[in-house]
Design an enzyme around this catalytic site. Structure first.
Site, PDB file in Angstrom:
ATOM      1  N   PRO A   1      -3.470   2.569 -35.355  1.00 40.65           N
ATOM      2  CA  PRO A   1      -3.014   1.887 -36.543  1.00 40.65           C
ATOM      3  C   PRO A   1      -3.146   1.107 -37.330  1.00 40.65           C
ATOM      4  CG  PRO A   1      -1.412   2.347 -34.698  1.00 40.65           C
ATOM      5  CD  PRO A   1      -2.868   1.211 -34.200  1.00 40.65           C
ATOM      6  N   GLU A   2      -3.773   1.839 -38.817  1.00 39.35           N
ATOM      7  CA  GLU A   2      -4.249   1.319 -39.721  1.00 39.35           C
ATOM      8  C   GLU A   2      -2.481   1.391 -41.195  1.00 39.35           C
ATOM      9  OE1 GLU A   2      -7.985   1.914 -40.855  1.00 39.35           O
ATOM     10  OE2 GLU A   2      -8.610   2.971 -38.777  1.00 39.35           O
TER      11      GLU A   2
ATOM     12  N   LYS B   1      -0.894  -4.565 -41.613  1.00 41.76           N
ATOM     13  CA  LYS B   1      -0.604  -4.137 -40.770  1.00 41.76           C
ATOM     14  C   LYS B   1       0.554  -4.796 -39.749  1.00 41.76           C
ATOM     15  CE  LYS B   1      -5.454  -2.977 -39.386  1.00 41.76           C
ATOM     16  NZ  LYS B   1      -6.980  -3.197 -38.720  1.00 41.76           N
TER      17      LYS B   1
ATOM     18  N   ARG C   1     -18.354  -2.111 -33.641  1.00 43.92           N
ATOM     19  CA  ARG C   1     -17.908  -1.221 -34.591  1.00 43.92           C
ATOM     20  C   ARG C   1     -18.882   0.348 -34.287  1.00 43.92           C
ATOM     21  NH1 ARG C   1     -11.440  -1.570 -34.609  1.00 43.92           N
ATOM     22  NH2 ARG C   1     -11.029  -3.610 -34.501  1.00 43.92           N
TER      23      ARG C   1
END
Length: 270
Positions: free
Chosen positions: A2-3, A59, A259
């Site tokens: 989750p961002e 976050k 990434r």
């Protein structure tokens, strides 16, 4: 993971329901769900304490108590939600709180990377993180001063939480696609027009995602286990092999900043 928009979604869901309630009990199921404090001290510092506010920092979901803060990080698969009854199964439950309205605040986490910290104040942790991209301070003047002075690949720079807090793989790919900037382009090669586009795209994408309750690719869930719907608005992330919605070339996936990175080779030339 989750961002920023997903964490803000959880905060928006919980704040009106939990504000001014007291923590009556805490049950730790997965021992490693407490990250900087043992169970005895966590209970001592949190039980019978009122929740004055819930807000997002980077976050983290932050609970402001009378004399300290509980910080929750969802990590890869965490979900924090309210229930009227105790969890029926503890298979994926790492911990839960019992509140003064007799409801249960449950933290589920399949992969068990998420959890809680307790801090007396936020002074030290604020020093570790950069500017919040939804704040007023995140403006063109800040971008000119802080991006043009560095010679780093844009994806790597935007990923740096000590530089900008809250962005991750999904939204960085979306921001760079929207601004037609290649993820490997060096930050000091940008001009004022590029920076203006980054500012506008970042604000618009984050606020639109918050409006849609975030992006659910696989694991993110919130209030009553609902999922975010911003995934239907994605232009680059997860669309490798599909047509670019701007030029109809195919979106490709490469590795940048360790990434998987999605981009359009025609629109985003290095």
């Amino acid at each position: 993971m989750p961002e920023l928009p997903e964490v803000q979604t959880v905060v928006n869901s919980l704040n009106p329901k939990l504000k001014n309630l007291e923590i009556i009990d805490f049950k730790l199921i997965w021992k490693n769900a407490l990250h900087n404090i043992d169970l005895k001290n966590f209970v001592k510092k949190t039980l019978n304490k009122k929740i004055f506010d819930i807000f997002r920092f980077s976050k983290y979901i932050v609970f402001k108590l009378e004399d300290g803060f509980i910080l929750c990080h969802l990590r890869m698969t965490g979900s924090l939600f309210l229930r009227k009854t105790a969890p029926e199964s503890l298979k994926h439950v790492s911990a839960f709180f019992i509140l003064s309205n007799k409801k249960y605040l449950i933290f589920e986490d399949v992969r068990k990377f998420g959890g809680f910290k307790f801090l007396p104040n936020l002074n030290k942790i604020r020093l570790k993180y950069g500017i919040d991209p939804t704040s007023k301070g995140f403006n063109l003047k800040w971008l000119e001063k802080n991006i043009l002075s560095k010679s780093r690949q844009m994806k790597h720079l935007l990923f740096d939480q000590s530089f900008i807090a809250g962005l991750g793989n999904i939204y960085i790919d979306e921001i760079l696609w929207k601004t037609k900037i290649h993820p490997q382009r060096l930050s000091n090669s940008l001009d004022k027009e590029n920076l203006s586009k980054i500012l506008t795209a970042t604000k618009n994408i984050l606020y639109k995602s918050i409006k849609h309750h975030g992006t659910t690719i696989k694991d993110f869930k919130y209030d009553q286990m609902r999922t975010g719907t911003y995934r239907y608005n994605l232009k680059a992330y997860g669309r490798d092999g599909r047509k670019c919605k701007r030029c109809e070339d195919k979106i490709v996936k490469i590795k940048v900043a360790s990434r998987g990175t999605h981009l359009c080779p025609t629109c985003q030339k290095i």
